[in-house]
Design a protein around this motif. Sequence first.
Motif, PDB file in Angstrom:
ATOM      1  N   HIS A 156       1.772   2.729  -3.480  1.00 31.84           N
ATOM      2  CA  HIS A 156       0.714   2.972  -4.447  1.00 31.84           C
ATOM      3  C   HIS A 156       0.856   4.312  -5.160  1.00 31.84           C
ATOM      4  O   HIS A 156       0.197   4.544  -6.155  1.00 31.84           O
ATOM      5  CB  HIS A 156      -0.655   2.890  -3.754  1.00 31.84           C
ATOM      6  N   GLN A 211     -14.183  -1.758   0.545  1.00 35.82           N
ATOM      7  CA  GLN A 211     -14.056  -0.312   0.474  1.00 35.82           C
ATOM      8  C   GLN A 211     -13.378   0.114  -0.829  1.00 35.82           C
ATOM      9  O   GLN A 211     -12.546  -0.607  -1.376  1.00 35.82           O
ATOM     10  CB  GLN A 211     -13.287   0.226   1.682  1.00 35.82           C
ATOM     11  N   ASP A 216      -4.773  -4.106  -4.328  1.00 37.27           N
ATOM     12  CA  ASP A 216      -3.379  -4.445  -4.059  1.00 37.27           C
ATOM     13  C   ASP A 216      -2.507  -4.140  -5.265  1.00 37.27           C
ATOM     14  O   ASP A 216      -1.336  -3.798  -5.116  1.00 37.27           O
ATOM     15  CB  ASP A 216      -3.249  -5.932  -3.718  1.00 37.27           C
ATOM     16  N   ILE A 235       0.799  -1.211   0.000  1.00 33.77           N
ATOM     17  CA  ILE A 235       0.000   0.000   0.000  1.00 33.77           C
ATOM     18  C   ILE A 235       0.837   1.268   0.000  1.00 33.77           C
ATOM     19  O   ILE A 235       0.484   2.265  -0.614  1.00 33.77           O
ATOM     20  CB  ILE A 235      -0.976  -0.003   1.202  1.00 33.77           C
ATOM     21  N   ASP A 237      -8.850  -7.063   0.254  1.00 29.26           N
ATOM     22  CA  ASP A 237      -9.064  -6.033   1.275  1.00 29.26           C
ATOM     23  C   ASP A 237     -10.332  -5.221   1.049  1.00 29.26           C
ATOM     24  O   ASP A 237     -10.461  -4.109   1.562  1.00 29.26           O
ATOM     25  CB  ASP A 237      -7.859  -5.094   1.342  1.00 29.26           C
ATOM     26  N   GLY A 238     -11.280  -5.736   0.258  1.00 26.09           N
ATOM     27  CA  GLY A 238     -12.527  -5.040   0.004  1.00 26.09           C
ATOM     28  C   GLY A 238     -13.461  -5.103   1.199  1.00 26.09           C
ATOM     29  O   GLY A 238     -13.141  -5.716   2.219  1.00 26.09           O
ATOM     30  N   THR A 256     -10.889   2.009  -3.575  1.00 23.98           N
ATOM     31  CA  THR A 256      -9.429   2.216  -3.680  1.00 23.98           C
ATOM     32  C   THR A 256      -8.652   1.258  -2.784  1.00 23.98           C
ATOM     33  O   THR A 256      -7.654   1.622  -2.175  1.00 23.98           O
ATOM     34  CB  THR A 256      -9.031   3.675  -3.360  1.00 23.98           C
ATOM     35  N   SER A 257      -9.108   0.014  -2.696  1.00 28.33           N
ATOM     36  CA  SER A 257      -8.446  -0.979  -1.850  1.00 28.33           C
ATOM     37  C   SER A 257      -7.623  -1.981  -2.647  1.00 28.33           C
ATOM     38  O   SER A 257      -7.208  -3.019  -2.125  1.00 28.33           O
ATOM     39  CB  SER A 257      -9.487  -1.721  -1.009  1.00 28.33           C
ATOM     40  N   ALA A 282     -11.124  -6.694  -3.388  1.00 33.13           N
ATOM     41  CA  ALA A 282     -10.721  -5.284  -3.427  1.00 33.13           C
ATOM     42  C   ALA A 282     -11.417  -4.558  -4.572  1.00 33.13           C
ATOM     43  O   ALA A 282     -11.757  -5.145  -5.597  1.00 33.13           O
ATOM     44  CB  ALA A 282      -9.212  -5.175  -3.565  1.00 33.13           C
ATOM     45  N   ARG A 283     -11.609  -3.265  -4.384  1.00 37.41           N
ATOM     46  CA  ARG A 283     -12.294  -2.430  -5.369  1.00 37.41           C
ATOM     47  C   ARG A 283     -11.388  -1.309  -5.872  1.00 37.41           C
ATOM     48  O   ARG A 283     -10.469  -0.882  -5.184  1.00 37.41           O
ATOM     49  CB  ARG A 283     -13.528  -1.774  -4.731  1.00 37.41           C
TER      50      ARG A 283
END
Length: 427
Positions: free
Chosen positions: A226, A258, A263, A223, A255-256, A260-261, A414-415
């Motif tokens: 990024h 949410q 990887d 993270i 890590d969703g 902008t999560s 993740a999103r």
Amino acid sequence: MQTYIVYTGNSRKDETSSLLHCKNLLQQVTVDSEPKFIIHHYKRSFNGFVAKLTKAEADKMAELDGVVSIFPDKKRSLLTTKSWDFIVIDTGIWPESNSFNDEGFSPPPSKWKGICQTYNFTCNNKIIGARYYGISFNDVGSPRDYVGHGTHVASTAAGNIVSQASMLGLGHGTSRGGVPSARIAVYKVFRSSACDASNILSAFDDAIADRVDMLSVSIGGEIENHHSIFKDPLSIGSFHAMKNGVLTVFAAGNDGPQPTSLDNFSPWSIVVGAGTIERKFGISINIFDLSGNMYPIIYAGDAPNTQAGFNGHKSKFCSLNSLNSLLVKGKIVLCKGHIGSQEAFRAGAIGVLTQGQISRDTAFSFPLPGCYLRTKDAKKIHKYIYSTRTPTATIFKTTESENTLTPVVASFSARGPSIVTPDILKG
């Protein structure tokens, strides 16, 4: 002193000049009399090296001409994706699986430049290449998969058609990968659930030069990088793959949900999220059948392993070695948290009930009869245990049902959008 990756782009086309350039850079930052050594040299598809440096030396290296970026060699984690690809960078592969039988396959194409590192391992006309990187104290040097993740990913991408397949007796049917006719090359960078970033870059370096067609990489990003693509080994590797006409498919991450999560986020790659399938198994998978027989049930907080220093406040979570085998053996154990199956198994329990699993579209299996409970249901069972002198229970075998809402994105997936390139659709 820490291990760093020094990325120098692709300015040197031959191995000799690239190595001399790397050695010259290393000499320029050495501030003491102790010589510095190049641990690994990237030379086949891009340039760079790995070396142990102090923080001051790393800062000095970052200012030198010819250095694109420098970053610590950190661990990366496993992910899973459903990409239909040709080559897998992961935990290796189990070649004896029916998914990788080479019956009907011709010899590898003439363009293929890869190798098969064959200790405890055999390639064929389906698995045409296999390499491994780094050897840990508890692992032999082999591309063989002792974790299962790489085999799973490879079979999802390009596994053969296999009839009468099932998952521990559930989900009977025919399994197949996205492209059963595709060949597979394997680059083992993981020993367990984590691997070094330097090994990931080594795999990219070799895979591109070996002339693969596509790359499947189910590895988590970092993270803090990024906002700096060229301090991320996955972005660097996939960039040079793209330059050589090789598409890289990454897993989005777990890590969703949410925003902008993600990887993985590089604009020159495809990022694939996790999705549901057409069958439902609940939030736990129990393949054991107690045949409706009733067994005593006990709350884990009432069975502490006091000899190991545990009390009821700690044993209720069923952490490692916290349960008293004399009190638990032959009984169903109600644990407070979502872990506990391994400890219940160790202590000789006949079954285990855990609670607190957040996502309801992910199912886990147990080494003994077991079930995940919603917190409100666990409270009811806890109340029942204290409502009678001889509480009993049983655990039924899992049944499957049709998932009419599939396909949808899994809750944990993740999103996007990508922080680096929000205008490009990711995840």
